[in-house]
Design a protein around this motif. Sequence first.
Motif, PDB file in Angstrom:
ATOM      1  N   THR A 171       0.908  -1.227  -0.028  1.00 35.17           N
ATOM      2  CA  THR A 171       0.063  -0.139   0.044  1.00 35.17           C
ATOM      3  C   THR A 171       0.715   1.294   0.079  1.00 35.17           C
ATOM      4  OG1 THR A 171      -0.320   0.028   2.450  1.00 35.17           O
ATOM      5  CG2 THR A 171      -1.791  -0.969   1.432  1.00 35.17           C
ATOM      6  N   VAL A 172       0.571   2.036  -0.696  1.00 37.56           N
ATOM      7  CA  VAL A 172       1.141   3.611  -0.895  1.00 37.56           C
ATOM      8  C   VAL A 172       0.129   4.455  -1.253  1.00 37.56           C
ATOM      9  CG1 VAL A 172       3.472   2.416  -1.731  1.00 37.56           C
ATOM     10  CG2 VAL A 172       1.686   2.817  -3.429  1.00 37.56           C
ATOM     11  N   GLY A 173       0.661   5.843  -1.355  1.00 37.11           N
ATOM     12  CA  GLY A 173      -0.073   6.935  -1.518  1.00 37.11           C
ATOM     13  C   GLY A 173      -0.152   7.713  -2.986  1.00 37.11           C
ATOM     14  N   SER A 174       0.625   7.073  -3.858  1.00 35.30           N
ATOM     15  CA  SER A 174       0.549   7.584  -5.232  1.00 35.30           C
ATOM     16  C   SER A 174       0.770   6.580  -6.429  1.00 35.30           C
ATOM     17  CB  SER A 174       1.395   8.842  -5.254  1.00 35.30           C
ATOM     18  OG  SER A 174       2.730   8.206  -5.430  1.00 35.30           O
ATOM     19  N   GLN A 175       0.624   6.918  -7.556  1.00 34.01           N
ATOM     20  CA  GLN A 175       0.877   6.005  -8.674  1.00 34.01           C
ATOM     21  C   GLN A 175       2.177   5.836  -8.853  1.00 34.01           C
ATOM     22  OE1 GLN A 175      -1.640   4.347  -9.982  1.00 34.01           O
ATOM     23  NE2 GLN A 175       0.106   3.151 -11.264  1.00 34.01           N
ATOM     24  N   ASP A 176       2.961   7.033  -8.684  1.00 38.71           N
ATOM     25  CA  ASP A 176       4.476   7.021  -8.889  1.00 38.71           C
ATOM     26  C   ASP A 176       5.019   5.887  -7.928  1.00 38.71           C
ATOM     27  OD1 ASP A 176       4.497   9.015 -10.912  1.00 38.71           O
ATOM     28  OD2 ASP A 176       5.196  10.694  -9.506  1.00 38.71           O
ATOM     29  N   ASN A 191      -3.419   1.918  -4.056  1.00 35.84           N
ATOM     30  CA  ASN A 191      -3.132   3.370  -3.550  1.00 35.84           C
ATOM     31  C   ASN A 191      -4.221   3.521  -2.479  1.00 35.84           C
ATOM     32  OD1 ASN A 191      -3.306   6.260  -3.075  1.00 35.84           O
ATOM     33  ND2 ASN A 191      -3.005   6.587  -5.374  1.00 35.84           N
ATOM     34  N   TYR A 192      -3.785   3.764  -1.188  1.00 35.05           N
ATOM     35  CA  TYR A 192      -4.848   3.741  -0.422  1.00 35.05           C
ATOM     36  C   TYR A 192      -5.662   4.897  -0.286  1.00 35.05           C
ATOM     37  CZ  TYR A 192      -1.400   6.545   1.747  1.00 35.05           C
ATOM     38  OH  TYR A 192      -0.552   7.801   2.244  1.00 35.05           O
ATOM     39  N   LYS A 193      -5.298   6.031  -1.056  1.00 34.10           N
ATOM     40  CA  LYS A 193      -6.076   7.392  -0.958  1.00 34.10           C
ATOM     41  C   LYS A 193      -7.063   7.115  -2.005  1.00 34.10           C
ATOM     42  CE  LYS A 193      -1.978  10.404   0.231  1.00 34.10           C
ATOM     43  NZ  LYS A 193      -1.239  11.374  -0.474  1.00 34.10           N
ATOM     44  N   GLU A 194      -7.147   6.263  -3.145  1.00 39.24           N
ATOM     45  CA  GLU A 194      -7.994   6.166  -3.974  1.00 39.24           C
ATOM     46  C   GLU A 194      -8.912   4.960  -4.033  1.00 39.24           C
ATOM     47  OE1 GLU A 194      -5.897   6.509  -7.660  1.00 39.24           O
ATOM     48  OE2 GLU A 194      -5.396   8.599  -7.440  1.00 39.24           O
ATOM     49  N   GLU A 195      -8.521   3.839  -3.383  1.00 39.96           N
ATOM     50  CA  GLU A 195      -9.175   2.582  -3.422  1.00 39.96           C
ATOM     51  C   GLU A 195      -9.024   1.816  -2.027  1.00 39.96           C
ATOM     52  OE1 GLU A 195      -7.639  -0.495  -5.819  1.00 39.96           O
ATOM     53  OE2 GLU A 195      -5.595   0.174  -5.599  1.00 39.96           O
ATOM     54  N   ASP A 196      -9.971   1.167  -1.616  1.00 36.45           N
ATOM     55  CA  ASP A 196      -9.939   0.116  -0.466  1.00 36.45           C
ATOM     56  C   ASP A 196      -9.095  -0.915  -0.701  1.00 36.45           C
ATOM     57  OD1 ASP A 196     -10.606  -1.768   1.451  1.00 36.45           O
ATOM     58  OD2 ASP A 196     -12.489  -1.175   1.638  1.00 36.45           O
ATOM     59  N   PHE A 197      -7.898  -0.766   0.020  1.00 37.40           N
ATOM     60  CA  PHE A 197      -6.910  -1.795  -0.195  1.00 37.40           C
ATOM     61  C   PHE A 197      -6.919  -3.201   0.300  1.00 37.40           C
ATOM     62  CE2 PHE A 197      -5.513  -0.452   4.341  1.00 37.40           C
ATOM     63  CZ  PHE A 197      -5.284  -1.850   4.889  1.00 37.40           C
ATOM     64  N   SER A 198      -8.199  -3.567   1.326  1.00 31.95           N
ATOM     65  CA  SER A 198      -8.553  -4.546   1.601  1.00 31.95           C
ATOM     66  C   SER A 198      -9.332  -5.540   0.420  1.00 31.95           C
ATOM     67  CB  SER A 198      -9.300  -4.753   2.978  1.00 31.95           C
ATOM     68  OG  SER A 198     -10.430  -3.969   2.652  1.00 31.95           O
TER      69      SER A 198
END
Length: 341
Positions: A171-176, A191-198
């Motif tokens: 899990t990270v916070g950006s596409q880069d 991307n934990y800012k854009e989707e539910d990682f679980s």
Amino acid sequence: MLAVHFDQPGGPENLYLKEVARPSPGEGEVLLKVAASAMNRADILQRQGQYAPPPGASTILGVEASGHVAELGPGCQGHWKIGDPVMALLPGGAQAQYATVPEGFLMPIPAGLTMAQAAAIPEAWLTAFQLLHLVGNVQAGDSVLIHAGVSGVGTAAIQLTRLAGAVPLVTVGSQDKIQMAEKLGAAAGFNYKEEDFSEAAMKFTEASQIVFHMEGAGINLILDCIGGSYWEKNVNCLAVDGRWVLYGLLGGNEVNGPLLSKLLFKRGSLISSLLRSRDKKYKQMLVKTFTEQVVPHFSTESTHRLRPVVDRVYPVAEIQEAHKYMESNQNVGKIVLELPQ
């Protein structure tokens, strides 16, 4: 000698360089002339007054360094000689021109690495190795979810997971940052800012069982430095009999909700781990095992070559800027301080 110092807990503006007495090595210790020291979240917490160094440790910031052996204390066993280039795990004191280190905490610097790269190895890579193998009991074919996937520990854990024959997810916070994680060997990034990682992790494991020889859906091993804010998603994507290893609380220390019943339903294991507070005997064992099993893979000749990831290198005089940058969470890999020689 010069050392990073702060007079009272607070923000980065409290940090400055101060002339302090050079330490002398005690029984079984060496004096390290520090070339570079990598930063860790523990440095920020200590500066804020939230994380005291272990009893007897230096109050100077810094828990990992590279440099040269400058002096041997009484009782040293002869493993090292003056002038040897080494990297070291320290309980504290690394952000200074000299530091004392138990000789069993020293490791040889792999050929081809710079001092900055070597300084980025000890704490982060020993932590990742410990979490995966000694605490998490990683097995070939396991799915491993690594939070903060391009942090110092994260970039090490991706590579060590691959080396163990397991499947790293992050899990990270950006596409880069997803792209960087994939370059290091991550099978997928969320991307934990854009989707539910679980949900994304469950979908990935369900779809990839045949490709990666996984047994069943869900994550077998979670490496979690976030804590409170991630508890529910962690349990939701944990596989039956999965292991959830907690080693940090960046997302808070409170849990509200049915954690225990959800964990019990999965027959999950929640294990907590810290490295800095471990005793000397444990750390020496960890360093010895890591030196034997992992350090050779940093060599350019290794077929499974490992590489420490360095984001930025600051002169130690810019310590305030280095702390501000770490607190911005922009770094991919380690932030390293260079000491004047």
